[in-house]
Write a protein that holds these residues in place. Structure first.
Motif, PDB file in Angstrom:
ATOM      1  N   LEU A 246      10.840   4.692  -2.663  1.00 33.93           N
ATOM      2  CA  LEU A 246      12.214   5.272  -3.079  1.00 33.93           C
ATOM      3  C   LEU A 246      13.020   6.323  -2.243  1.00 33.93           C
ATOM      4  O   LEU A 246      14.182   6.386  -2.240  1.00 33.93           O
ATOM      5  CB  LEU A 246      12.209   5.827  -4.617  1.00 33.93           C
ATOM      6  CG  LEU A 246      11.725   4.867  -5.593  1.00 33.93           C
ATOM      7  CD1 LEU A 246      11.145   5.503  -6.716  1.00 33.93           C
ATOM      8  CD2 LEU A 246      12.655   3.755  -5.980  1.00 33.93           C
ATOM      9  N   THR A 247      12.005   6.954  -1.468  1.00 35.42           N
ATOM     10  CA  THR A 247      12.869   7.947  -0.447  1.00 35.42           C
ATOM     11  C   THR A 247      13.236   7.156   0.831  1.00 35.42           C
ATOM     12  O   THR A 247      14.093   7.916   1.202  1.00 35.42           O
ATOM     13  CB  THR A 247      11.664   9.168   0.131  1.00 35.42           C
ATOM     14  OG1 THR A 247      10.623   8.614   0.594  1.00 35.42           O
ATOM     15  CG2 THR A 247      11.447   9.847  -1.377  1.00 35.42           C
ATOM     16  N   SER A 248      12.885   6.158   1.122  1.00 30.47           N
ATOM     17  CA  SER A 248      13.315   5.460   2.425  1.00 30.47           C
ATOM     18  C   SER A 248      15.078   5.287   2.602  1.00 30.47           C
ATOM     19  O   SER A 248      15.365   5.620   3.673  1.00 30.47           O
ATOM     20  CB  SER A 248      12.750   4.090   2.565  1.00 30.47           C
ATOM     21  OG  SER A 248      13.101   3.334   1.721  1.00 30.47           O
ATOM     22  N   PRO A 249      15.821   5.170   1.573  1.00 34.65           N
ATOM     23  CA  PRO A 249      17.016   5.056   1.724  1.00 34.65           C
ATOM     24  C   PRO A 249      17.663   6.356   2.115  1.00 34.65           C
ATOM     25  O   PRO A 249      18.660   6.594   2.868  1.00 34.65           O
ATOM     26  CB  PRO A 249      17.754   4.872   0.240  1.00 34.65           C
ATOM     27  CG  PRO A 249      16.652   3.924  -0.388  1.00 34.65           C
ATOM     28  CD  PRO A 249      15.317   4.712   0.059  1.00 34.65           C
ATOM     29  N   PHE A 250      16.914   7.401   1.572  1.00 35.68           N
ATOM     30  CA  PHE A 250      17.543   8.956   2.114  1.00 35.68           C
ATOM     31  C   PHE A 250      17.041   8.953   3.935  1.00 35.68           C
ATOM     32  O   PHE A 250      18.068   9.664   4.262  1.00 35.68           O
ATOM     33  CB  PHE A 250      16.698   9.845   1.385  1.00 35.68           C
ATOM     34  CG  PHE A 250      17.313   9.922  -0.116  1.00 35.68           C
ATOM     35  CD1 PHE A 250      18.439  10.776  -0.305  1.00 35.68           C
ATOM     36  CD2 PHE A 250      16.670   9.209  -1.020  1.00 35.68           C
ATOM     37  CE1 PHE A 250      18.803  10.626  -1.864  1.00 35.68           C
ATOM     38  CE2 PHE A 250      16.744   9.122  -2.535  1.00 35.68           C
ATOM     39  CZ  PHE A 250      18.193   9.839  -2.730  1.00 35.68           C
TER      40      PHE A 250
ATOM     41  N   ASN B  25       0.909  -1.301   0.111  1.00 36.37           N
ATOM     42  CA  ASN B  25      -0.120  -0.029  -0.164  1.00 36.37           C
ATOM     43  C   ASN B  25       0.800   1.081   0.017  1.00 36.37           C
ATOM     44  O   ASN B  25       0.231   2.522  -0.203  1.00 36.37           O
ATOM     45  CB  ASN B  25      -0.932  -0.029   1.483  1.00 36.37           C
ATOM     46  CG  ASN B  25      -2.165  -0.973   0.962  1.00 36.37           C
ATOM     47  OD1 ASN B  25      -2.413  -1.421  -0.085  1.00 36.37           O
ATOM     48  ND2 ASN B  25      -2.581  -1.424   2.190  1.00 36.37           N
ATOM     49  N   SER B  26       2.162   1.124   0.325  1.00 39.07           N
ATOM     50  CA  SER B  26       3.033   2.193   0.128  1.00 39.07           C
ATOM     51  C   SER B  26       3.382   2.608  -1.233  1.00 39.07           C
ATOM     52  O   SER B  26       3.473   2.026  -2.106  1.00 39.07           O
ATOM     53  CB  SER B  26       4.396   2.016   0.843  1.00 39.07           C
ATOM     54  OG  SER B  26       4.446   1.720   2.213  1.00 39.07           O
ATOM     55  N   GLY B  27       3.310   4.031  -1.357  1.00 40.94           N
ATOM     56  CA  GLY B  27       3.449   4.504  -2.726  1.00 40.94           C
ATOM     57  C   GLY B  27       5.032   4.259  -3.174  1.00 40.94           C
ATOM     58  O   GLY B  27       5.927   4.378  -2.423  1.00 40.94           O
ATOM     59  N   ILE B  28       5.195   4.164  -4.461  1.00 37.49           N
ATOM     60  CA  ILE B  28       6.752   3.898  -5.133  1.00 37.49           C
ATOM     61  C   ILE B  28       7.483   5.034  -4.648  1.00 37.49           C
ATOM     62  O   ILE B  28       8.462   4.689  -4.297  1.00 37.49           O
ATOM     63  CB  ILE B  28       6.584   3.740  -6.566  1.00 37.49           C
ATOM     64  CG1 ILE B  28       7.807   3.421  -7.040  1.00 37.49           C
ATOM     65  CG2 ILE B  28       5.956   5.370  -7.353  1.00 37.49           C
ATOM     66  CD1 ILE B  28       8.073   1.930  -6.729  1.00 37.49           C
ATOM     67  N   LEU B  29       7.196   6.281  -4.542  1.00 36.93           N
ATOM     68  CA  LEU B  29       8.091   7.576  -4.171  1.00 36.93           C
ATOM     69  C   LEU B  29       8.307   7.323  -2.822  1.00 36.93           C
ATOM     70  O   LEU B  29       9.366   7.602  -2.066  1.00 36.93           O
ATOM     71  CB  LEU B  29       7.289   8.941  -4.231  1.00 36.93           C
ATOM     72  CG  LEU B  29       6.997   9.099  -5.779  1.00 36.93           C
ATOM     73  CD1 LEU B  29       6.572  10.584  -6.051  1.00 36.93           C
ATOM     74  CD2 LEU B  29       8.468   9.292  -6.691  1.00 36.93           C
TER      75      LEU B  29
END
Length: 198
Positions: free
Chosen positions: A69-73, A62-66
């Motif tokens: 993608l921001t989790s490593p930051f 359910n998490s958005g792709i963005l």
């Protein structure tokens, strides 16, 4: 003018104490008790919490792709936070005894307990642990810095400062040269005489 400011600071502290009482009442409403320095829910409440848990797989799906993608930051900040935590702890360990300042208790700021909530899945628990550490370390370091600032330079800035620490309101006004020497000593004395849990 200074008396008016001191009265406002006193009112703010009174309101903070009132807020804490309301938060304690709210905790009672949520039906947990303190046992061995831990919040403990009844079995009935824990069972209800488990029924609300979303699986880690569904949460991830359910998490958005963005967001993904921001989790490593987000997690890339972990190493700088650990280094800040270590250096701030060493700083106060070395310097505060010299200044006669009581050391900041890290455990009052860096608190890990949300991972015990039964309605969180493993990914949410990891996220909560990270946020608890990050915000706890930053609050801990701010308290160390605020004590250091009160000792060395308890002067307000000319410009308004957002998010100022709790000690800032009592600092000397910018440009008040007449009060500076006495105020500096008074600030240091107040810091040294501060009660254990202000």
């Amino acid at each position: 003018m200074k008396r008016d400011i001191n009265e406002l600071v006193t009112k703010i502290r009174d309101l903070e104490a009132e807020l804490e009482e309301k938060l304690i009442e709210r905790r009672r409403d949520l039906q947990f008790k303190w046992t061995n320095n831990r919040a403990v829910f009844s079995r009935e409440i824990e069972t209800r919490q488990r029924k609300l848990k979303i699986s880690a797989r569904r949460f991830f799906a359910n998490s958005g792709i963005l967001e993904i993608l921001t989790s490593p930051f987000i997690y890339a900040v972990t190493l700088p936070l650990i280094l800040l935590d270590i250096f701030a702890s060493i700083f106060q360990l070395v310097c505060f005894p010299v200044y006669g300042i009581r050391q900041v208790k890290r455990r009052d700021y860096v608190v890990f307990d949300r991972h015990r909530l039964a309605y969180l899945n493993v990914l949410q628990k990891i996220n909560c642990t990270y946020c608890a550490y990050a915000n706890g370390v930053l609050a801990y370091v701010q308290e160390i810095a605020s004590r250091t600032e009160q000792y060395w330079c308890p002067i307000k800035h000319a410009a308004r400062v957002k998010g100022a620490h709790r000690r800032y309101a009592a600092f000397l006004d910018y440009g008040d040269i007449e009060s500076y020497p006495e105020s500096l000593e008074a600030q240091r004395k107040a810091l040294k005489d501060e009660p254990e849990n202000p």
